[in-house]
Design an enzyme around this catalytic site. Structure first.
Site, PDB file in Angstrom:
ATOM      1  N   CYS A 122       0.835  -1.204   0.000  1.00  0.00           N
ATOM      2  CA  CYS A 122       0.000   0.000   0.000  1.00  0.00           C
ATOM      3  C   CYS A 122       0.873   1.258   0.000  1.00  0.00           C
ATOM      4  O   CYS A 122       1.535   1.546  -0.991  1.00  0.00           O
ATOM      5  CB  CYS A 122      -0.974  -0.023   1.174  1.00  0.00           C
ATOM      6  N   HIS A 167      -3.528  -5.514   1.118  1.00  0.00           N
ATOM      7  CA  HIS A 167      -3.334  -5.884   2.516  1.00  0.00           C
ATOM      8  C   HIS A 167      -3.763  -7.346   2.665  1.00  0.00           C
ATOM      9  O   HIS A 167      -4.797  -7.759   2.126  1.00  0.00           O
ATOM     10  CB  HIS A 167      -4.187  -5.008   3.430  1.00  0.00           C
TER      11      HIS A 167
END
Length: 856
Positions: free
Chosen positions: A691, A792
């Protein structure tokens, strides 16, 4: 009663009630002012003459009050009279009315308009740009608006009304703008009224009523304002010859002079409507924030609330006849405090009766003496125990502050702790378990996420002032969960004894009160001072809060419990609360979300490790649980570093997610960590970014809309990609596969996870992950030493994590025979069972069940 509020006559006839508390009509509860009384009494000598058909004195008084020409003013028998006369004067072929709004508009138009169109406002019933677009696209002769709207009480900003009026003006469309409740919004309401712009918009007919503000429903007095003199004259002609009688005219003239009366009431109603709003929220209703002297709310599952209040001689306005509303919507007037308290007390009785009838879940709240005292784990353990015992159980935390979040299967964002607790309870994570999530963006501000959606970023002061607005969302979520489960285990936040925050508490004792939950306190003895912290927490409670406290748990104990027992007895004597158990310090590996997590303090290599993985401990690190899988593999060391002196010589470096990509990259640049990472990669070391870490690996970060720091920033230049930050937060659960063969053995492996980011990344680097929909979600460099993805949970699969470990050990000439292989799902289940066993063994579970059964 259902067509209009205030019909006390039909109500008395139907119920036989001689004393009626009328909350159905939005009349000033102060009653008629002394000045108006005298004026009405003094008018008696004049009533033997006809009234002035042109209402010269009253018109002059209105003209002076608003600072407008007398020629723009039409007086009438209440606001409704002006509405009917205007519709007759315009004679529209096609009209547009929003829904929900005052039913009298539909009545007037249905008699004088061939084509009546309803524009249904989406929940929460706020006028938006779509309404302006509707006016611009279609041709309407007349539009009817109410501001503040009746019954919702929502106030449309002046800028929006101007845009609507401008669009309508270009289309030669007339607008009736009902401002009957505008005078009650604030002391200087005139500055936001459209009256000052009536000359700019001759297509605007503004309706004003003196009935509501000056408590004159028996007199009936209102007026219209329009700068189109021809239309104004037509409106006059459509009325009866004497629309305003002499007592009404004299009352109106006196009322406009009564500035003191007006000021006193507005100051009162500003405070009282917020009080009513807050109290109705606490009862579990969905409440619209009021701007006038009435409150609009929805009572889920209570379609007969008005009938049930009748036994207390209370009238409220049932809104089922408003287009767009059903039998669960109601409106109440703000009256004097004693009357309001009586209504609230009666509502509370009915709500409690309703809860008993519905047999909603029992509940228990777990609070802690401080952050990270163990309440999240105790909550999870109790959820597991109740599930094991056959009870349908759900966790709940009203407000959470954490950067470690999760995306549910329906794409909504919630705190990770409640995800872990839901897993312990054996159920799917649901955003209702954490309706308010605060994600810190700086030392003073947070992104506020409500029911899984981003509301806005606020500083602490602004959020504190808005906390009461969160109550309807919190209670709707809680009540919905309670309807579906047998036991709800609530978790508090920080300490329940934050005396500076009590008046706006929605997560500790405030939530316990709203949900009617008994409370237990968890104290962390490992930090020291547990007796002082538990006693201090109890001592700072108000008497009504102390009655809700039912027990104490001592957590993280090491040593001989016999030495502790005298202190436990003294604690029981001091507080009057039983110590339910002492939980020993136990190594249990369960996902955590707290920034105080002990996992983040691991910065050394564990003995016997073959592989050393270093995660950069960024200042705004998020979702650090993404890497827990590595800590569960034998002979693999996972550590977190925030200083170049801790760097060592890792085999793999991971740059995790962050809430502030640009500022955290600057932090790495300033303290030398970036340089260390670049040196590591030049030597052939593996670097991964998740991310925000993935964004940092690129060539450039662009923030043209000031989502983060604004401007542009050079990235680490390890991947040939560029990221541009966008205001929309991307949230989704996705699956895909690794589409690159740059890392041996993992090409074609399936991967899954969730995305939470406000940036778009693209470039010429080699694609790394391809989602099922064909989108690229990550890139890798040409020699396979640097890769990144937005996913994630990317490493949660042992098929990926294990093969990456194999690549690392292969580079070192080691084999992986001595490294264990495991099933992450089974591993988690074992840990939840281990936690439950520990709590069962050391806690009086029978007493806990007794506390839940008895309630408060």
């Amino acid at each position: 009663m259902h067509s209009h509020g205030g019909d006390i006559y039909s109500y008395a006839e139907r119920t036989g009630s001689s004393v009626i508390y009328d909350f159905s009509a939005n009349i000033n509860p102060f009653g008629v002012s002394d000045g108006v009384r005298k004026a009405i009494a003094g008018s008696v000598d004049k009533i033997s003459s006809y009234p002035d058909p042109q209402n010269r004195e009253l018109t002059a008084a209105i003209s002076k009050y608003h600072g407008i020409s007398e020629k723009y003013i039409v007086c009438g028998n209440g606001g409704a009279d002006i509405i009917y006369r205007t519709v007759m004067a315009v004679r529209p072929e096609k009209s547009l009315v929003i829904a929900p709004t005052f039913t009298e508009y539909y009545e007037a138009l249905s008699q004088n308009c061939k084509n009546l169109v309803t524009y249904s406002l989406p929940h929460p019933f706020v006028i938006d740009e779509g309404f302006t677009d509707e006016i611009g696209i279609n041709n309407y002769d007349l539009i009817v608006l109410c501001n503040p709207n009746n019954p919702t009480g929502t106030l449309t900003e002046k800028d929006m009304i101007c845009r609507i009026a401008e669009t309508a003006k270009k289309k030669n469309t007339k607008i009736i703008l009902d401002e009957c409740f505008f005078d009650m919004t604030e002391l200087n309401s005139e500055k936001n009224s459209m009256i000052s712009l009536c000359e700019q918009y001759p297509n605007l007919i503004i309706i004003k009523s003196m009935t509501k503000m000056y408590a004159l429903p028996g007199i009936r007095l209102g007026y219209g304002i329009c700068s189109d003199k021809d239309l104004t004259e037509k409106i006059r002609e459509c009325g009866q010859p004497w629309p305003v009688n002499i007592p009404a005219s004299e009352a109106g003239i006196a009322a406009l002079k009564d500035e003191g009366y007006r000021k006193e009431f507005i100051e009162y109603v500003e405070e009282e409507r917020i009080f009513m709003y807050s109290e109705l929220c606490k009862l579990g209703f969905e409440v619209w924030k009021p701007s006038a002297n009435f409150v609009f709310f929805r009572a889920p599952g209570m379609r007969n609330l008005d009938s049930r209040l009748a036994k207390y001689s209370i009238m409220i306005r049932h809104c089922d006849n408003y287009p767009g509303l059903d039998e669960e919507y109601y409106r109440i007037c703000v009256r004097m405090r004693s009357e309001n308290l009586f209504l609230l007390k009666c509502l509370e009785k009915i709500v409690n009766e309703n809860k008993h009838e519905k047999k909603s879940a029992k509940s228990l709240m777990v609070t802690g003496t401080m952050s990270n005292s163990g309440k999240s784990f105790v909550t999870a353990g109790l959820c597991r125990i109740f599930m094991q015992d056959g009870h349908k159980t759900a966790p709940f935390k009203a407000q959470n502050m954490a950067l470690n979040s999760y995306i549910t299967k329906d794409g909504l964002e919630m705190g990770r702790a409640q995800v872990m607790q839901a897993e312990a309870a054996g159920i799917e994570p649901d955003v209702r378990m954490n309706p308010v999530l605060l994600k810190p963006t700086s030392d003073k501000g947070s992104q506020v996420i409500v029911c899984g959606e981003v509301l806005e970023t606020m500083d602490a002061k602004k959020y504190y002032s808005r906390k009461h607005d969160m109550i309807p969302h919190v209670m709707n979520a809680y009540n919905s969960l309670a309807d579906e489960n047998e036991i709800i285990v609530l978790e508090g936040a920080g300490s329940p004894a934050e005396i500076n925050l009590k008046d706006a508490d929605i997560v500790n004792m405030g939530m316990a009160k709203m949900s009617g939950s008994p409370v237990i306190i968890v104290g962390d003895i490992d930090r020291g001072g547990v007796f002082a912290s538990v006693y201090g927490t109890w001592a700072l409670m108000d008497d009504d809060e102390k009655k809700m406290l039912k027990g104490i748990i001592i957590n993280k104990f090491r040593g001989d419990i016999s030495i502790l027992e005298p202190g436990l007895k003294m604690l029981e004597e001091l507080t009057g609360l039983p110590v339910l158990g002492v939980i020993p310090y136990t190594e249990i590996d369960i996902d955590d979300e707290d920034s105080l997590s002990e996992k983040l303090n691991r910065n050394s290599i564990k003995s016997g490790s073959l592989v050393d993985i270093a995660v950069i401990k960024l200042p705004r690190i998020s979702n650090f649980t993404d890497f827990d899988v590595f800590s569960r593999i034998d002979r693999v060391s996972l550590r977190y570093i925030s200083d170049v002196r801790e760097f060592g010589n890792p085999d793999m470096i991971i740059i995790p997610g962050t809430k502030s990509t640009m500022s955290d990259l600057q932090w790495m640049r300033q303290n030398g960590i970036e340089a260390k990472i670049l040196q590591h990669q030049k030597k052939g070391g593996l670097v991964a970014g998740i991310c925000g870490g993935y964004q940092m690996l690129g060539k450039k970060l662009c923030d043209p809309e000031n989502i983060e720091s604004g401007g542009e920033m050079r990235g680490m230049e390890l991947l040939d990609v560029t990221t541009e930050f966008k205001p929309h937060k991307h949230r989704s659960r996705v699956t895909g596969e690794i589409c690159s063969d740059k890392i041996t053995g993992i090409s074609g492996e399936k991967c899954s996870g969730y995305e939470i980011h406000m940036g778009q990344t693209s470039g010429d680097a080699v694609p790394f992950v391809r989602l099922e929909n064909g989108e690229i979600n990550g890139h890798i460099n040409s020699d396979g030493t640097v890769f990144g993805t937005y996913l994630h949970g990317f490493f949660d699969s042992y098929d990926i994590a294990g093969k990456i470990i194999s690549v690392v050990t292969g580079k070192k000439g080691e084999n992986t025979d001595s490294i264990n292989k495991f099933d992450p799902v089974k591993y988690k289940e074992m840990q939840y069972d281990k936690l439950a066993d520990c709590i069962r063994k050391n806690l009086d579970i029978d007493k806990v069940y007794e506390i839940i059964e008895r309630g408060i």
